[in-house]
Design an enzyme around this catalytic site. Structure first.
Site, mmCIF file in Angstrom:
data_model
loop_
_atom_site.group_PDB
_atom_site.id
_atom_site.type_symbol
_atom_site.label_atom_id
_atom_site.label_comp_id
_atom_site.label_asym_id
_atom_site.label_seq_id
_atom_site.Cartn_x
_atom_site.Cartn_y
_atom_site.Cartn_z
ATOM 1 N N ASP A 1 54.474 -2.939 39.113
ATOM 2 C CA ASP A 1 54.085 -2.278 40.358
ATOM 3 C C ASP A 1 52.586 -2.465 40.607
ATOM 4 O O ASP A 1 51.761 -2.070 39.777
ATOM 5 C CB ASP A 1 54.446 -0.784 40.206
ATOM 6 C CG ASP A 1 54.443 -0.043 41.510
ATOM 7 O OD1 ASP A 1 53.987 -0.601 42.519
ATOM 8 O OD2 ASP A 1 54.904 1.121 41.513
ATOM 9 N N ASP B 1 57.531 2.288 50.157
ATOM 10 C CA ASP B 1 58.513 3.115 49.432
ATOM 11 C C ASP B 1 59.560 3.732 50.359
ATOM 12 O O ASP B 1 59.239 4.220 51.447
ATOM 13 C CB ASP B 1 57.804 4.268 48.716
ATOM 14 C CG ASP B 1 56.989 3.787 47.534
ATOM 15 O OD1 ASP B 1 56.698 2.576 47.452
ATOM 16 O OD2 ASP B 1 56.648 4.627 46.698
HETATM 17 C C1 GLA Z 1 55.188 3.153 43.712
HETATM 18 C C2 GLA Z 1 56.544 2.455 43.767
HETATM 19 C C3 GLA Z 1 57.649 3.455 43.524
HETATM 20 C C4 GLA Z 1 57.448 4.152 42.189
HETATM 21 C C5 GLA Z 1 56.070 4.788 42.130
HETATM 22 C C6 GLA Z 1 55.742 5.329 40.752
HETATM 23 O O1 GLA Z 1 55.014 4.034 44.759
HETATM 24 O O2 GLA Z 1 56.719 1.809 44.991
HETATM 25 O O3 GLA Z 1 58.915 2.832 43.564
HETATM 26 O O4 GLA Z 1 57.586 3.208 41.154
HETATM 27 O O5 GLA Z 1 55.040 3.845 42.470
HETATM 28 O O6 GLA Z 1 54.454 5.856 40.663
#
Ligand code: GLA
Length: 399
Positions: free
Chosen positions: A165, A222
């Site tokens: 990520d 997200d």
């Molecule tokens: C980002 C990702 C999410 C999750 C969070 C965890 O926002 O897009 O899917 O993994 O981090 O902190």
């Protein structure tokens, strides 16, 4: 070689060519059997990965006990038997590094190897999460400067999947190089590890993610447990279909089905759309406390078969009239999956014209959620679709 062939004449050159190709073939077979020829494991993620991830429901409440309970529930709920096999630990598992720089889990994960063994003992696979930056999105330790060490650690624990990520790496340097670094490090471990890029579609990730070893990549921001956020993401995938295929998938983010923020019709849209998109099916609810309605939405084998079709073609929109949309996904057996979607208010009729899905005049229609053959129809089929809902069909050429 060519000058020698001239001297030996045509007969000899044919023999050399014959024996040469035999040797080459044997070497290729040997290489592929031994796995040496593997650039990215060609059998990995041939269909979109299916499983469960801790983030959407548990966020930083994830722990060893939560992961074990979810692994148990994947089996007892029947989800494993329809294909959900990855149990994925998202952010918030990381502790600090030891003196040699190796990452240690925090107190909520006393023994990562034992946890992986437990998940494997259920016939499931396990995944973990990190960031190319110094910190994860939740502020936990990232892999920056420790990529190879971390990949080795994940492999030693028995991890089968890594979600990587972007988080704090944003603005730090060349993203593509950072993702390649971890892709290479994973390959170097010799363990088969699915590589899931999470950089929200920045720099058109779909254009380069597979080249750095990615098996799937997030295409956008997200998801949230909200119809409008989910539908913006899902319907927004149209046009990306050329980048998806066996081993490499667009990822419009994880499922929110069962988390309580949408109606049953909205969740049915979520599941149907993700399957037509050949999207990874990573559930994000509490499987240990799932009601029958949620389970039915997540485990309909005919709907899942659309997602998992071996051709691996991502579906696309073929018609849009205001809030009404028709999407199609070609399938290996020559039939077509069709989603009739109503993004508006109140029930409305939506029509699929068989010529628009390449099926000619006469076709046989099955409703996949109703699990019912609707019979043969001429030219088109019309269904009344509830508000924010879907009717999902499989259509075959008529006789
Ligand atoms: C980002 C990702 C999410 C999750 C969070 C965890 O926002 O897009 O899917 O993994 O981090 O902190």
């Amino acid at each position: 070689m060519s000058s020698k062939l001239l001297v030996f004449g045509r007969g000899m050159s044919m023999k050399i060519a014959y024996y040469g190709s035999c040797i080459l073939l044997s070497v290729l077979i040997l290489l592929s059997c031994s796995g040496i020829a593997r650039a990215q494991d060609s059998t990995l993620a041939r269909t979109p990965p299916m499983g469960w991830n801790s983030w959407n429901h548990f966020a930083c409440e994830v722990s060893d006990a939560v992961v074990r309970a979810q692994a148990d529930a994947v089996v007892t709920s029947g989800m494993k038997s329809v294909g959900y096999v990855y149990i994925l630990i998202d952010d918030c598992w990381q502790g600090t590094r030891d003196a040699a720089g190796y990452i240690r889990p925090n107190a909520k994960f006393p023994d990562m190897k034992a946890l992986a063994d437990y998940v494997h003992s259920k016939g499931l696979k396990i995944g973990i999460y990190s960031s190319p930056g110094p910190k994860s999105c939740g502020g936990y330790t990232g892999s920056y400067g420790h990529e190879e060490q971390d990949a080795q650690t994940y492999a030693a624990w028995g991890m089968d999947y890594l979600k990587y990520d972007l988080c704090s790496y944003d603005g730090m340097g060349d993203q593509v190089a950072a993702y390649k670094k971890m892709g290479d490090a994973l390959k170097k471990t010799g363990r088969t590890i699915v590589y899931a890029l999470c950089q929200y579609g920045m720099q058109k990730g779909w254009q380069w993610a597979a080249s750095v070893g990615g098996n799937l990549w997030r295409t956008d921001d997200d998801i949230r447990d909200d119809y409008y956020v989910m539908s913006e993401l899902g319907f927004g995938q149209n046009g990306l279909e050329q980048f998806a295929g066996p081993g490499h998938w667009n990822d419009p983010d994880m499922l929110e089905i069962g988390n309580g923020g949408m109606t049953a019709d909205e969740y049915r849209t979520h599941m149907s759309l993700w399957c037509i998109l050949a999207a990874p099916l990573i559930t994000g609810n509490n499987l240990a406390a799932m009601d029958a309605g949620t389970r039915a939405l997540l485990t309909n084998p005919e709907v899942i078969a659309i997602d998992q079709d071996p051709l691996g073609i991502q579906g696309h929109r073929i018609k849009q009239e205001g809030p009404l949309e028709v999407w199609m996904k070609p399938l290996k057996d020559g039939s077509t999956a069709v989603g009739l979607f109503n993004r508006g208010w109140g029930a409305m009729p939506v029509t699929v014209d068989f010529r628009d899905v390449g099926l000619g005049n006469s076709a046989v229609v099955r409703d996949l959620w109703a699990k019912k053959d609707l019979g043969p129809f001429q030219e088109k089929y019309t269904a009344t679709v509830p508000q924010h809902g879907v009717v999902m069909l499989q259509i075959k050429r008529g006789t």
